[in-house]
Design a protein around this motif. Structure first.
Motif, PDB file in Angstrom:
ATOM      1  N   ARG A  77       0.831  -1.216   0.000  1.00 47.15           N
ATOM      2  CA  ARG A  77       0.000   0.000   0.000  1.00 47.15           C
ATOM      3  C   ARG A  77       0.865   1.265   0.000  1.00 47.15           C
ATOM      4  NH1 ARG A  77      -3.618  -3.047   4.119  1.00 47.15           N
ATOM      5  NH2 ARG A  77      -5.247  -3.832   2.747  1.00 47.15           N
ATOM      6  N   ALA A  78       1.944   1.240   0.771  1.00 48.94           N
ATOM      7  CA  ALA A  78       2.849   2.402   0.796  1.00 48.94           C
ATOM      8  C   ALA A  78       3.487   2.612  -0.568  1.00 48.94           C
ATOM      9  CB  ALA A  78       3.920   2.214   1.873  1.00 48.94           C
ATOM     10  N   SER A  79       3.857   1.530  -1.247  1.00 46.80           N
ATOM     11  CA  SER A  79       4.452   1.668  -2.576  1.00 46.80           C
ATOM     12  C   SER A  79       3.437   2.226  -3.574  1.00 46.80           C
ATOM     13  CB  SER A  79       5.026   0.332  -3.059  1.00 46.80           C
ATOM     14  OG  SER A  79       4.001  -0.578  -3.395  1.00 46.80           O
ATOM     15  N   GLU A  80       2.181   1.823  -3.444  1.00 46.65           N
ATOM     16  CA  GLU A  80       1.128   2.341  -4.314  1.00 46.65           C
ATOM     17  C   GLU A  80       0.947   3.845  -4.084  1.00 46.65           C
ATOM     18  OE1 GLU A  80      -3.118   0.677  -5.708  1.00 46.65           O
ATOM     19  OE2 GLU A  80      -2.889   0.844  -3.534  1.00 46.65           O
ATOM     20  N   ASP A  81       0.984   4.258  -2.841  1.00 48.27           N
ATOM     21  CA  ASP A  81       0.879   5.676  -2.505  1.00 48.27           C
ATOM     22  C   ASP A  81       2.071   6.455  -3.069  1.00 48.27           C
ATOM     23  OD1 ASP A  81      -0.332   7.952  -1.112  1.00 48.27           O
ATOM     24  OD2 ASP A  81       1.383   7.784   0.257  1.00 48.27           O
ATOM     25  N   SER A  82       3.261   5.871  -2.976  1.00 51.52           N
ATOM     26  CA  SER A  82       4.459   6.535  -3.506  1.00 51.52           C
ATOM     27  C   SER A  82       4.359   6.756  -5.007  1.00 51.52           C
ATOM     28  CB  SER A  82       5.720   5.721  -3.194  1.00 51.52           C
ATOM     29  OG  SER A  82       5.973   5.724  -1.822  1.00 51.52           O
ATOM     30  N   VAL A  83       3.901   5.750  -5.737  1.00 52.57           N
ATOM     31  CA  VAL A  83       3.769   5.889  -7.189  1.00 52.57           C
ATOM     32  C   VAL A  83       2.748   6.981  -7.513  1.00 52.57           C
ATOM     33  CG1 VAL A  83       3.021   4.723  -9.303  1.00 52.57           C
ATOM     34  CG2 VAL A  83       4.546   3.554  -7.704  1.00 52.57           C
ATOM     35  N   ALA A  84       1.652   7.026  -6.780  1.00 56.13           N
ATOM     36  CA  ALA A  84       0.655   8.078  -6.996  1.00 56.13           C
ATOM     37  C   ALA A  84       1.248   9.461  -6.706  1.00 56.13           C
ATOM     38  CB  ALA A  84      -0.575   7.824  -6.129  1.00 56.13           C
ATOM     39  N   GLN A  85       2.048   9.563  -5.647  1.00 60.65           N
ATOM     40  CA  GLN A  85       2.672  10.843  -5.309  1.00 60.65           C
ATOM     41  C   GLN A  85       3.679  11.275  -6.379  1.00 60.65           C
ATOM     42  OE1 GLN A  85       4.136  11.398  -1.306  1.00 60.65           O
ATOM     43  NE2 GLN A  85       2.640   9.946  -0.529  1.00 60.65           N
ATOM     44  N   ILE A  86       4.421  10.338  -6.925  1.00 60.81           N
ATOM     45  CA  ILE A  86       5.372  10.656  -7.993  1.00 60.81           C
ATOM     46  C   ILE A  86       4.608  11.201  -9.210  1.00 60.81           C
ATOM     47  CG2 ILE A  86       7.007   9.682  -9.659  1.00 60.81           C
ATOM     48  CD1 ILE A  86       7.800   7.697  -7.352  1.00 60.81           C
ATOM     49  N   GLY A  87       3.512  10.546  -9.569  1.00 57.65           N
ATOM     50  CA  GLY A  87       2.700  11.019 -10.683  1.00 57.65           C
ATOM     51  C   GLY A  87       2.147  12.411 -10.438  1.00 57.65           C
ATOM     52  N   ALA A  88       1.650  12.661  -9.233  1.00 58.07           N
ATOM     53  CA  ALA A  88       1.111  13.985  -8.895  1.00 58.07           C
ATOM     54  C   ALA A  88       2.204  15.044  -8.937  1.00 58.07           C
ATOM     55  CB  ALA A  88       0.454  13.937  -7.513  1.00 58.07           C
ATOM     56  N   TRP A  89       3.390  14.696  -8.437  1.00 56.95           N
ATOM     57  CA  TRP A  89       4.518  15.640  -8.472  1.00 56.95           C
ATOM     58  C   TRP A  89       4.888  15.966  -9.913  1.00 56.95           C
ATOM     59  CZ3 TRP A  89       9.387  15.773 -10.524  1.00 56.95           C
ATOM     60  CH2 TRP A  89      10.234  16.769 -10.057  1.00 56.95           C
ATOM     61  N   CYS A  90       4.985  14.943 -10.756  1.00 56.25           N
ATOM     62  CA  CYS A  90       5.334  15.170 -12.162  1.00 56.25           C
ATOM     63  C   CYS A  90       4.310  16.077 -12.840  1.00 56.25           C
ATOM     64  CB  CYS A  90       5.436  13.841 -12.907  1.00 56.25           C
ATOM     65  SG  CYS A  90       6.895  12.867 -12.468  1.00 56.25           S
ATOM     66  N   GLU A  91       3.049  15.847 -12.573  1.00 54.71           N
ATOM     67  CA  GLU A  91       2.004  16.684 -13.172  1.00 54.71           C
ATOM     68  C   GLU A  91       2.129  18.119 -12.676  1.00 54.71           C
ATOM     69  OE1 GLU A  91      -2.829  16.930 -13.310  1.00 54.71           O
ATOM     70  OE2 GLU A  91      -1.898  14.951 -13.246  1.00 54.71           O
ATOM     71  N   ALA A  92       2.314  18.296 -11.380  1.00 54.95           N
ATOM     72  CA  ALA A  92       2.416  19.648 -10.805  1.00 54.95           C
ATOM     73  C   ALA A  92       3.651  20.391 -11.303  1.00 54.95           C
ATOM     74  CB  ALA A  92       2.436  19.566  -9.273  1.00 54.95           C
ATOM     75  N   GLN A  93       4.735  19.654 -11.569  1.00 52.13           N
ATOM     76  CA  GLN A  93       5.996  20.268 -12.008  1.00 52.13           C
ATOM     77  C   GLN A  93       6.112  20.347 -13.528  1.00 52.13           C
ATOM     78  OE1 GLN A  93       7.974  21.695  -9.719  1.00 52.13           O
ATOM     79  NE2 GLN A  93       6.412  21.006  -8.285  1.00 52.13           N
ATOM     80  N   GLY A  94       5.149  19.801 -14.247  1.00 53.96           N
ATOM     81  CA  GLY A  94       5.208  19.804 -15.711  1.00 53.96           C
ATOM     82  C   GLY A  94       6.266  18.872 -16.264  1.00 53.96           C
ATOM     83  N   VAL A  95       6.524  17.787 -15.534  1.00 56.57           N
ATOM     84  CA  VAL A  95       7.523  16.816 -15.970  1.00 56.57           C
ATOM     85  C   VAL A  95       6.875  15.808 -16.884  1.00 56.57           C
ATOM     86  CG1 VAL A  95       9.085  14.986 -15.184  1.00 56.57           C
ATOM     87  CG2 VAL A  95       8.857  17.088 -13.869  1.00 56.57           C
TER      88      VAL A  95
END
Length: 115
Positions: A97-115
Motif C-alpha cells: 500500500r505504501a508503494s502504491e501511494d508513492s507511485v501516486a505521489q510521484i505522478g502527482a509531483w510530475c504533473e504539478a511540475q510539468g515533468v
C-alpha cells in the motif's frame, strides 16, 4: 540515445555546472548521502516540510542507476506473495500500500511540475 555510465536523462537534460566540493562546516536538519532518485525525492519532501537539507553526492545528481531508469515507477503488488512469506501478511500489505501511494505521489509531483 547512447547508453553510458551516467545515464540517458543527463544527456537529454544537457550540461550542468557541478557545485563546488563541501568545505568546512555546514549545519542542516538532515544530511542525505546520494543524489539519485531516492535521495532527491527525500530532499524535496523534507524541504517542502520546512527542514534544512544538505544533500551530498560524490558525482552528479541523477547519474548511475537513477539516470538509466527507463522512467518506471512500480508498486510492490506483484511481489506480494514473496513479501508475505518474508515479512508476514500485515507488513507485506502495508509495504504494498505504501508503494502504491508513492507511485501516486510521484505522478502527482510530475504533473504539478510539468515533468
Amino acid at each position: 540515445m547512447k547508453h553510458d555510465a551516467h545515464g540517458w536523462w543527463l544527456a537529454e537534460a544537457g550540461p550542468v555546472a557541478p557545485a563546488p566540493p563541501l568545505r568546512g562546516d555546514l549545519r542542516a536538519d538532515v544530511a542525505i548521502v546520494g543524489g539519485g532518485y531516492a535521495g532527491l525525492w527525500t530532499a524535496w519532501q523534507l524541504l517542502q516540510r520546512g527542514a534544512s537539507v544538505a544533500l551530498l553526492e560524490a558525482d552528479v545528481c541523477g547519474h548511475g542507476p537513477s539516470g538509466r531508469n527507463g522512467g518506471f515507477a512500480e508498486t510492490l503488488w506483484t511481489n506480494l506473495p514473496d513479501l508475505v512469506e518474508r515479512f508476514g501478511p500485515e507488513r507485506a500489505l502495508a509495504a504494498a500500500r505504501a508503494s502504491e501511494d508513492s507511485v501516486a505521489q510521484i505522478g502527482a509531483w510530475c504533473e504539478a511540475q510539468g515533468v
